[in-house]
Design a protein around this motif. Structure first.
Motif, mmCIF file in Angstrom:
data_model
loop_
_atom_site.group_PDB
_atom_site.id
_atom_site.type_symbol
_atom_site.label_atom_id
_atom_site.label_comp_id
_atom_site.label_asym_id
_atom_site.label_seq_id
_atom_site.Cartn_x
_atom_site.Cartn_y
_atom_site.Cartn_z
ATOM 1 N N ARG A 98 0.510 -1.154 -0.105
ATOM 2 C CA ARG A 98 -0.189 -0.308 -0.084
ATOM 3 C C ARG A 98 1.053 1.678 -0.181
ATOM 4 N NH1 ARG A 98 -2.477 3.493 4.084
ATOM 5 N NH2 ARG A 98 -4.660 4.023 3.841
ATOM 6 N N GLY A 99 2.134 1.582 0.748
ATOM 7 C CA GLY A 99 3.188 2.339 0.918
ATOM 8 C C GLY A 99 3.736 2.409 0.021
ATOM 9 N N LYS A 100 3.786 1.449 -0.551
ATOM 10 C CA LYS A 100 4.224 1.409 -2.647
ATOM 11 C C LYS A 100 3.625 2.391 -3.890
ATOM 12 C CE LYS A 100 7.371 -1.953 -2.833
ATOM 13 N NZ LYS A 100 7.492 -3.551 -4.239
ATOM 14 N N VAL A 101 1.950 2.098 -3.837
ATOM 15 C CA VAL A 101 1.154 2.791 -4.333
ATOM 16 C C VAL A 101 1.269 4.694 -4.004
ATOM 17 C CG1 VAL A 101 -1.243 3.232 -4.855
ATOM 18 C CG2 VAL A 101 0.243 0.668 -5.311
ATOM 19 N N GLY A 102 0.891 5.191 -2.849
ATOM 20 C CA GLY A 102 1.489 6.233 -2.502
ATOM 21 C C GLY A 102 2.449 6.791 -2.602
ATOM 22 N N SER A 103 3.458 6.309 -2.838
ATOM 23 C CA SER A 103 5.064 7.229 -3.314
ATOM 24 C C SER A 103 4.872 7.880 -5.279
ATOM 25 C CB SER A 103 6.050 6.026 -3.799
ATOM 26 O OG SER A 103 6.625 4.652 -4.405
ATOM 27 N N ILE A 104 4.309 6.485 -5.946
ATOM 28 C CA ILE A 104 3.665 6.833 -7.377
ATOM 29 C C ILE A 104 2.814 7.689 -7.466
ATOM 30 C CG2 ILE A 104 2.833 5.737 -9.414
ATOM 31 C CD1 ILE A 104 3.714 3.362 -8.575
ATOM 32 N N GLN A 105 3.483 8.968 -8.402
ATOM 33 C CA GLN A 105 2.484 10.133 -8.463
ATOM 34 C C GLN A 105 1.197 9.412 -9.650
ATOM 35 O OE1 GLN A 105 6.165 11.031 -8.838
ATOM 36 N NE2 GLN A 105 6.026 12.106 -6.411
ATOM 37 N N ALA A 106 0.239 9.494 -9.598
ATOM 38 C CA ALA A 106 -1.228 8.975 -10.227
ATOM 39 C C ALA A 106 -1.327 10.578 -10.366
ATOM 40 C CB ALA A 106 -1.361 7.877 -9.858
ATOM 41 N N ASN A 120 -0.780 8.668 -20.095
ATOM 42 C CA ASN A 120 0.303 9.129 -21.804
ATOM 43 C C ASN A 120 1.480 8.463 -21.750
ATOM 44 O OD1 ASN A 120 -1.806 10.680 -22.991
ATOM 45 N ND2 ASN A 120 -0.784 12.013 -22.127
ATOM 46 N N ASP A 121 1.839 7.940 -20.475
ATOM 47 C CA ASP A 121 2.546 7.869 -20.679
ATOM 48 C C ASP A 121 3.258 5.776 -19.865
ATOM 49 O OD1 ASP A 121 5.652 7.459 -19.400
ATOM 50 O OD2 ASP A 121 5.764 8.770 -18.127
ATOM 51 N N PRO A 122 3.592 5.506 -20.864
ATOM 52 C CA PRO A 122 3.554 3.668 -20.885
ATOM 53 C C PRO A 122 4.854 3.063 -19.339
ATOM 54 C CG PRO A 122 4.093 4.450 -22.660
ATOM 55 C CD PRO A 122 4.191 5.787 -22.186
ATOM 56 N N LYS A 123 5.456 3.829 -18.733
ATOM 57 C CA LYS A 123 6.432 3.558 -18.072
ATOM 58 C C LYS A 123 5.819 3.480 -16.555
ATOM 59 C CE LYS A 123 10.662 3.747 -16.732
ATOM 60 N NZ LYS A 123 12.758 4.588 -16.560
ATOM 61 N N ALA A 124 5.105 4.795 -16.220
ATOM 62 C CA ALA A 124 5.096 5.772 -15.550
ATOM 63 C C ALA A 124 3.227 4.299 -15.233
ATOM 64 C CB ALA A 124 4.286 6.698 -15.110
ATOM 65 N N PHE A 125 2.385 3.686 -16.313
ATOM 66 C CA PHE A 125 1.295 3.454 -16.290
ATOM 67 C C PHE A 125 1.650 1.824 -15.744
ATOM 68 C CE2 PHE A 125 -2.469 0.798 -17.987
ATOM 69 C CZ PHE A 125 -3.365 1.954 -17.576
ATOM 70 N N SER A 126 2.837 0.908 -16.655
ATOM 71 C CA SER A 126 2.744 -0.069 -16.433
ATOM 72 C C SER A 126 3.480 -0.466 -14.646
ATOM 73 C CB SER A 126 3.955 -0.791 -17.046
ATOM 74 O OG SER A 126 4.966 -0.276 -16.771
ATOM 75 N N GLN A 127 3.813 0.765 -14.455
ATOM 76 C CA GLN A 127 5.080 0.676 -12.784
ATOM 77 C C GLN A 127 3.208 0.752 -12.313
ATOM 78 O OE1 GLN A 127 6.967 4.123 -11.847
ATOM 79 N NE2 GLN A 127 9.143 2.785 -11.725
ATOM 80 N N PHE A 128 2.441 1.440 -12.182
ATOM 81 C CA PHE A 128 0.924 1.792 -11.214
ATOM 82 C C PHE A 128 0.264 0.627 -10.956
ATOM 83 C CE2 PHE A 128 -3.805 2.779 -11.257
ATOM 84 C CZ PHE A 128 -4.078 3.682 -10.163
ATOM 85 N N GLN A 129 0.202 -0.014 -12.704
ATOM 86 C CA GLN A 129 -0.133 -1.716 -12.544
ATOM 87 C C GLN A 129 -0.133 -2.306 -11.671
ATOM 88 O OE1 GLN A 129 -1.091 -2.160 -16.320
ATOM 89 N NE2 GLN A 129 -2.840 -4.355 -16.344
ATOM 90 N N ALA A 186 2.072 -1.673 -9.153
ATOM 91 C CA ALA A 186 1.456 -1.647 -8.177
ATOM 92 C C ALA A 186 0.476 -2.104 -7.042
ATOM 93 C CB ALA A 186 2.138 0.155 -7.728
ATOM 94 N N GLN A 187 -0.467 -1.546 -8.265
ATOM 95 C CA GLN A 187 -1.885 -2.187 -7.595
ATOM 96 C C GLN A 187 -1.852 -4.113 -7.670
ATOM 97 O OE1 GLN A 187 -3.866 -0.082 -6.642
ATOM 98 N NE2 GLN A 187 -3.095 2.122 -7.312
ATOM 99 N N ALA A 188 -1.149 -4.036 -8.692
ATOM 100 C CA ALA A 188 -1.041 -6.025 -8.718
ATOM 101 C C ALA A 188 -0.647 -6.336 -7.358
ATOM 102 C CB ALA A 188 -0.678 -6.249 -9.732
#
Lengths: 194, 326
Positions: free
Chosen positions: A75-83, A89-98, A100-102
């Motif tokens: 949960r903490g890790k997701v908080g560190s990603i600026q969503a 528009n950003d494939p890299k950030a998007f896959s990171q987000f995905q 982290a949620q997974a």
């Protein structure tokens, strides 16, 4: 008569082409943004439930520190990603987000497996309520993701098909947006059983 | 600049034109019919793709018949009438729409997936308020789900929906008392959502909804007037005087006074629009098509329902609610 024909032809062309697609693309992009807002809101809803869940489980299952910690950490890790809306528009950030949620999803499903060994906890009304809420939230996440993907598909199609693609390359310069990909196993919502 | 030029040109040709008026009438009729035929066509063209997609998407979803959609034959006629009256009365006072669906089998889907598809196909609840609830029962899988519209999520939370299933519906279903479970469940749903919406504030959302198609039609109407007015100012004036109020009458439900005003406005527009545009006539383009419109979902024959705002008027669902089994 010739003049009528020219008019008729003109109207027909306008009607069937429905312009150059400028408005369509704008509308579709806004739809993607709105759908993304929903996705974020539903994930946030899950995040907000986690502390309560951890608290309840902690009081019954003292030996499951590791599992609980994994949930909190994920949960903490997701908080560190600026969503934000830019993430689509950003494939890299998007896959990171995905990812982290997974990982939250995985940690949660492990927690719910562990809980099976504690009948007292399972009987606790507070815990049962949280389970219902968690189940509802997972369902919302599912719905929001499906709708987001649909909006993205529509948008990406609309910037690629013919008259629109010209308008886009000259005027709008919109890039295709990222959609959620189903990852093997990892993307399955944790099964919450009563 | 081009405007002046146009007016001049028009004056030059007006003599020739007046000779041609009579011979032009059959043509003008042809063109009039052509446009009358084309108007709905343009809407249909545009909506075709969306309709097609949503229909393909919802292949296995049974049609919406009324408040009670008993496809699994679980509800006896007396209970059916009782529930229908109750739900109709509730919609009359609160505008909230509650619908029951029983199906024999989910055919491999989870009840959550099935129920969101039903919600997307039926669009229970008023547009903009999203105040619909669907109670779904899958007989063979013994599953229950309450799908809650977005506008009711605050009052009928997942937790509340879960408790209604667990404490009210499930125990009765377990005993085989489906009628009792449904009656008690509906009563609980009504109690939980009572007062969240009132029928009175229905008005504003409706006018907004009916505005956008009106302007679209107006736009096409203006083009039609342009053509007719070009043929002869008389024809354009008459078409405007009739067309504008008739369009307004069907879409906006205005008063008699407004209709008369619109009639005069239409007459003026029909006569003067061609003058305004005759110069710029051919270089125009870039007309836009508003998306969707509310034509598709209108006028379905659900005579069962309280007919005030139209049933299944576009309520949105976001996956809220709870599921259970018995």
């Amino acid at each position: 008569m010739k003049r009528f024909l020219v008019y008729a032809l003109g109207i027909f062309v306008i009607m069937s082409l429905s312009g150059c697609g400028y408005n369509t693309m704008q509308i579709n992009e806004e739809a993607v943004k709105a759908a993304w807002g929903d996705v974020e809101a539903t994930y946030q809803r899950r995040n907000d439930l986690i502390p309560n869940l951890v608290e309840v489980v902690k009081s019954y299952a003292k030996h499951e520190k590791e599992t609980l910690q994994a949930v909190t950490e994920a949960r903490g890790k997701v908080g560190s990603i600026q969503a934000g809306a830019d993430i689509v528009n950003d494939p890299k950030a998007f896959s990171q987000f995905q990812e982290a949620q997974a990982s939250i999803g995985n940690a949660l499903s492990r927690l719910l497996v562990v809980v099976e060994q504690y009948p007292d906890l399972k009987a606790n009304q507070n815990f049962r309520d949280l389970q219902v809420q968690l189940e509802g939230t997972e369902n919302r996440i599912n719905v929001a993701r499906t709708r987001y993907n649909k909006a993205v598909q529509e948008f990406n199609t609309s910037i690629r098909i013919f008259p629109n693609s010209v308008t886009n390359s000259i005027l709008l310069h919109l890039k295709p947006k990222e959609a959620f990909k189903a990852e093997a196993g990892a993307e399955k919502a944790p099964k919450v059983k009563f | 600049m081009s405007l002046d030029f146009g007016v001049q040109r028009h004056h030059c040709s007006i003599k020739k034109k007046s000779n041609r008026i009579f011979s032009a009438i059959p043509y003008s009729f042809l063109i009039f019919i052509f446009f009358v035929a084309l108007w709905p066509c343009s809407f249909r063209l545009f909506n075709f793709e969306i309709d097609f997609l949503s229909r393909a998407y919802a292949t296995e979803i049974p049609p919406l018949k009324g408040y009670i959609n008993d496809y699994a034959n679980m509800i006896p006629p007396t209970i059916r009438t009782k529930l229908t009256n109750e739900l109709r009365e509730f919609e009359r006072t609160d505008s909230t729409q509650i619908v029951i669906l029983t199906i024999p089998s989910l055919e491999g889907l989870t009840i959550e997936d099935y129920s969101i598809k039903v919600a997307e196909a039926w669009k229970i609840g008023k547009k903009g308020r999203d105040n619909g609830i669907i109670l779904i029962i899958a007989n063979q899988e013994r599953k229950i789900r309450i799908e809650v519209g977005r506008g009711l999520e605050g009052k009928l939370t997942d937790l509340m929906a879960g408790r209604i299933i667990d404490l009210v519906v499930k125990p009765r279903f377990k005993r085989g008392d489906f009628s009792g479970g449904l009656v008690a469940g509906i009563a609980a749903l009504i109690d939980a959502t009572k007062g969240e919406f009132k029928t009175d504030d229905d008005r504003p959302s409706r006018t907004i909804e009916s505005f956008s198609p009106f302007f679209t039609i107006l736009l096409f109407g203006a083009v039609g007037l342009l053509i007719l007015g070009n043929i002869s100012p008389v024809l354009g004036g008459v078409a405007g005087a009739i067309g504008l109020p008739v369009t307004a009458y069907f879409v906006l439900e205005p008063s008699v006074f407004t209709l008369i005003l619109l009639c005069i406005l239409g007459l003026i527009m029909g006569i003067f629009l061609p003058f305004l545009f005759s110069g710029a006539g051919q270089g125009r383009g870039g007309m836009f098509f508003p998306r969707g419109g509310s034509f598709g979902s209108r006028g379905r024959g659900n005579d069962d329902f309280d007919s005030r705002g139209g049933f299944g008027g576009g309520g949105d669902f976001g996956g809220g609610g709870a599921s259970g089994d018995w």
